[in-house]
Design an enzyme around this catalytic site. Structure first.
Site, short mmCIF file in Angstrom:
data_model
loop_
_atom_site.label_atom_id
_atom_site.label_comp_id
_atom_site.label_asym_id
_atom_site.label_seq_id
_atom_site.Cartn_x
_atom_site.Cartn_y
_atom_site.Cartn_z
N HIS A 205 0.84 -1.20 0.00
CA HIS A 205 0.00 0.00 0.00
C HIS A 205 0.87 1.24 0.00
O HIS A 205 1.54 1.55 0.98
CB HIS A 205 -0.90 -0.06 1.25
CG HIS A 205 -1.91 1.04 1.32
ND1 HIS A 205 -2.72 1.21 2.43
CD2 HIS A 205 -2.26 2.01 0.44
CE1 HIS A 205 -3.51 2.24 2.21
NE2 HIS A 205 -3.25 2.76 1.03
N HIS B 195 3.79 0.80 2.94
CA HIS B 195 3.78 -0.26 3.95
C HIS B 195 3.10 -1.48 3.36
O HIS B 195 2.57 -1.45 2.23
CB HIS B 195 3.05 0.22 5.21
CG HIS B 195 1.63 0.61 4.97
ND1 HIS B 195 1.27 1.88 4.60
CD2 HIS B 195 0.48 -0.09 5.00
CE1 HIS B 195 -0.03 1.95 4.43
NE2 HIS B 195 -0.54 0.75 4.66
N LYS C 212 -3.03 0.40 -15.67
CA LYS C 212 -2.70 -0.58 -16.73
C LYS C 212 -3.57 -1.83 -16.53
O LYS C 212 -3.82 -2.26 -15.42
CB LYS C 212 -1.22 -0.96 -16.60
CG LYS C 212 -0.71 -1.87 -17.70
CD LYS C 212 0.82 -1.97 -17.62
CE LYS C 212 1.38 -2.90 -18.69
NZ LYS C 212 1.52 -4.28 -18.26
N ASP D 254 0.18 -4.30 4.33
CA ASP D 254 -0.91 -4.63 5.25
C ASP D 254 -1.04 -6.15 5.33
O ASP D 254 -1.40 -6.80 4.35
CB ASP D 254 -2.21 -3.98 4.77
CG ASP D 254 -2.18 -2.47 4.95
OD1 ASP D 254 -2.07 -2.03 6.11
OD2 ASP D 254 -2.25 -1.74 3.95
#
Ligand code: MN
Length: 198
Positions: free
Chosen positions: A40, A46, A196, A48
């Protein structure tokens, strides 16, 4: 069951007319119980780390991501429970929203509980309340035993995520650096951010 009430904080932080994150009614994506690690790129990057427990995803933010080296202790800060359907979420959380930034599914799979005390298995929910859980992950990048141990309680609650010293431990690997792509779509964060196609 802890039940969906534990998702109140999750729902309260989000405006589902703005974000594509699931409100909580999406189906789980794999046989139970699942784990998922989402990379994330929010205000700070970080990972999760989420474990399915009693119908929700118990969650920690791991700034450096997991290690396959049992000597590496990775800080894990608890965050709000997420709905099971979040395990398949990959995309961009819009500016101005809670957690704004790009999310990809860095690893995903099932797990089993390894937590024992005096030869008796401790259920994961109880183990988490007690501040120590051990699980065996069956992911695409991560396999083997990992432990989560709480070392600080209260406002600054903090845990450590550590690889167990088993046959799947490998100090020579650095999956966070070497395997940055999504296990669902093969995309990098940049490719997800750019929209994309999968
Ligand atoms: Mn996050």
């Amino acid at each position: 069951m802890t039940g969906p009430d534990t998702l109140d904080e999750y729902r309260g932080k989000r405006d589902f007319s703005r974000t594509l994150e699931p409100p909580g009614d999406a189906e789980a994506v794999l046989p139970s119980p699942i784990f998922v690690i989402q990379k994330h790129d929010a205000s700070t990057l970080h990972y999760d780390f989420r474990l399915e427990v009693d119908g929700v995803l118990k969650s920690w933010a791991v700034p450096k991501g997991p290690s396959t080296n049992p000597k590496e202790k990775r800080l894990a800060i608890p965050t709000e429970d997420h709905p099971l359907g979040y395990a398949g979420f990959e995309g961009v959380i819009p500016e101005g929203s809670y957690g704004a930034g790009t999310v990809l599914v860095w690893d995903q799979g099932t797990y089993r509980n390894l937590t024992q005390k005096s030869g008796r298995e401790i259920p994961v929910a109880e183990a988490l309340r007690q501040g120590h859980v051990s699980v065996w992950l069956e992911g695409k990048k991560l396999r083997g035993g990992f432990s989560l141990t709480r070392f600080r309680t209260g406002k600054g609650e903090a845990w450590l995520l550590v690889k167990k010293d088993d046959a799947e431990a490998d100090p020579s690997r650095d999956p966070v650096a070497a395997e940055p792509q999504s296990v669902l779509s093969g995309r990098t964060l940049e490719e997800v951010a750019a929209g994309k196609d999968e």
